[in-house]
Design a protein around this motif. Structure first.
Motif, mmCIF file in Angstrom:
data_model
loop_
_atom_site.group_PDB
_atom_site.id
_atom_site.type_symbol
_atom_site.label_atom_id
_atom_site.label_comp_id
_atom_site.label_asym_id
_atom_site.label_seq_id
_atom_site.Cartn_x
_atom_site.Cartn_y
_atom_site.Cartn_z
ATOM 1 N N ASP A 23 -14.004 -103.913 -17.760
ATOM 2 C CA ASP A 23 -14.206 -104.903 -18.809
ATOM 3 C C ASP A 23 -15.683 -105.042 -19.173
ATOM 4 O O ASP A 23 -16.032 -105.168 -20.347
ATOM 5 C CB ASP A 23 -13.635 -106.254 -18.375
ATOM 6 N N SER A 24 -16.565 -104.989 -18.178
ATOM 7 C CA SER A 24 -18.002 -105.128 -18.458
ATOM 8 C C SER A 24 -18.504 -103.956 -19.303
ATOM 9 O O SER A 24 -19.301 -104.141 -20.228
ATOM 10 C CB SER A 24 -18.785 -105.217 -17.155
ATOM 11 N N GLN A 25 -18.027 -102.741 -19.003
ATOM 12 C CA GLN A 25 -18.437 -101.578 -19.777
ATOM 13 C C GLN A 25 -17.833 -101.613 -21.177
ATOM 14 O O GLN A 25 -18.474 -101.208 -22.152
ATOM 15 C CB GLN A 25 -18.042 -100.300 -19.059
ATOM 16 N N GLN A 48 -33.786 -102.808 -25.004
ATOM 17 C CA GLN A 48 -32.462 -103.423 -24.907
ATOM 18 C C GLN A 48 -31.360 -102.390 -25.137
ATOM 19 O O GLN A 48 -30.362 -102.347 -24.403
ATOM 20 C CB GLN A 48 -32.319 -104.568 -25.917
ATOM 21 N N ILE A 49 -31.532 -101.556 -26.144
ATOM 22 C CA ILE A 49 -30.541 -100.518 -26.434
ATOM 23 C C ILE A 49 -30.517 -99.486 -25.316
ATOM 24 O O ILE A 49 -29.448 -99.071 -24.860
ATOM 25 C CB ILE A 49 -30.832 -99.851 -27.799
ATOM 26 N N ARG A 50 -31.695 -99.093 -24.834
ATOM 27 C CA ARG A 50 -31.750 -98.119 -23.751
ATOM 28 C C ARG A 50 -31.081 -98.655 -22.483
ATOM 29 O O ARG A 50 -30.407 -97.923 -21.774
ATOM 30 C CB ARG A 50 -33.187 -97.726 -23.452
ATOM 31 N N LYS A 55 -26.160 -98.264 -18.896
ATOM 32 C CA LYS A 55 -25.016 -98.798 -18.138
ATOM 33 C C LYS A 55 -23.732 -98.013 -18.399
ATOM 34 O O LYS A 55 -22.811 -98.060 -17.582
ATOM 35 C CB LYS A 55 -24.794 -100.260 -18.485
ATOM 36 N N VAL A 56 -23.648 -97.335 -19.526
ATOM 37 C CA VAL A 56 -22.452 -96.554 -19.854
ATOM 38 C C VAL A 56 -22.809 -95.089 -20.099
ATOM 39 O O VAL A 56 -22.159 -94.401 -20.870
ATOM 40 C CB VAL A 56 -21.715 -97.150 -21.080
ATOM 41 N N ARG A 57 -23.839 -94.603 -19.417
ATOM 42 C CA ARG A 57 -24.342 -93.241 -19.666
ATOM 43 C C ARG A 57 -23.326 -92.158 -19.355
ATOM 44 O O ARG A 57 -23.422 -91.060 -19.883
ATOM 45 C CB ARG A 57 -25.641 -93.003 -18.918
#
Length: 89
Positions: A23-25, A48-50, A55-57
């Motif tokens: 859910d967080s991703q 912020q975008i990076r 987190k979802v790389r």
């Protein structure tokens, strides 16, 4: 020697589907603006975008504007029609 040009924008492509995603991703992907797989979004190069992309790389592909231009040029060259092969007997 000239300094490298700063990266102004990032092109982020969603490579995996939302199925089975935590859910967080999922919230991070939605906040970035993704709604379907293989969608590419242009985002500003900010911390912020990076951080969100980091987190979802494992689900996204990130390219700079120069990397994207080079990839698209290579794909266009590979898809371009080739001259016919002429065989003389």
């Amino acid at each position: 020697m000239s300094s490298p040009t700063p990266v102004r924008s990032l092109f982020v492509t969603l490579k995996r589907s939302f199925a089975g995603t935590r859910d967080s991703q999922l919230r991070i992907l939605r906040s970035l603006g993704f709604s379907y797989r293989q969608q590419t979004l242009e985002k500003p190069n900010t911390p912020q975008i990076r951080g969100a992309v980091d987190k979802v790389r494992h689900m996204v592909l990130v390219e700079t504007d120069a990397q994207r231009a080079a990839r698209l040029a290579a794909e266009a060259a590979a898809a371009a029609p080739r001259p016919p092969v002429r065989v003389r007997h």
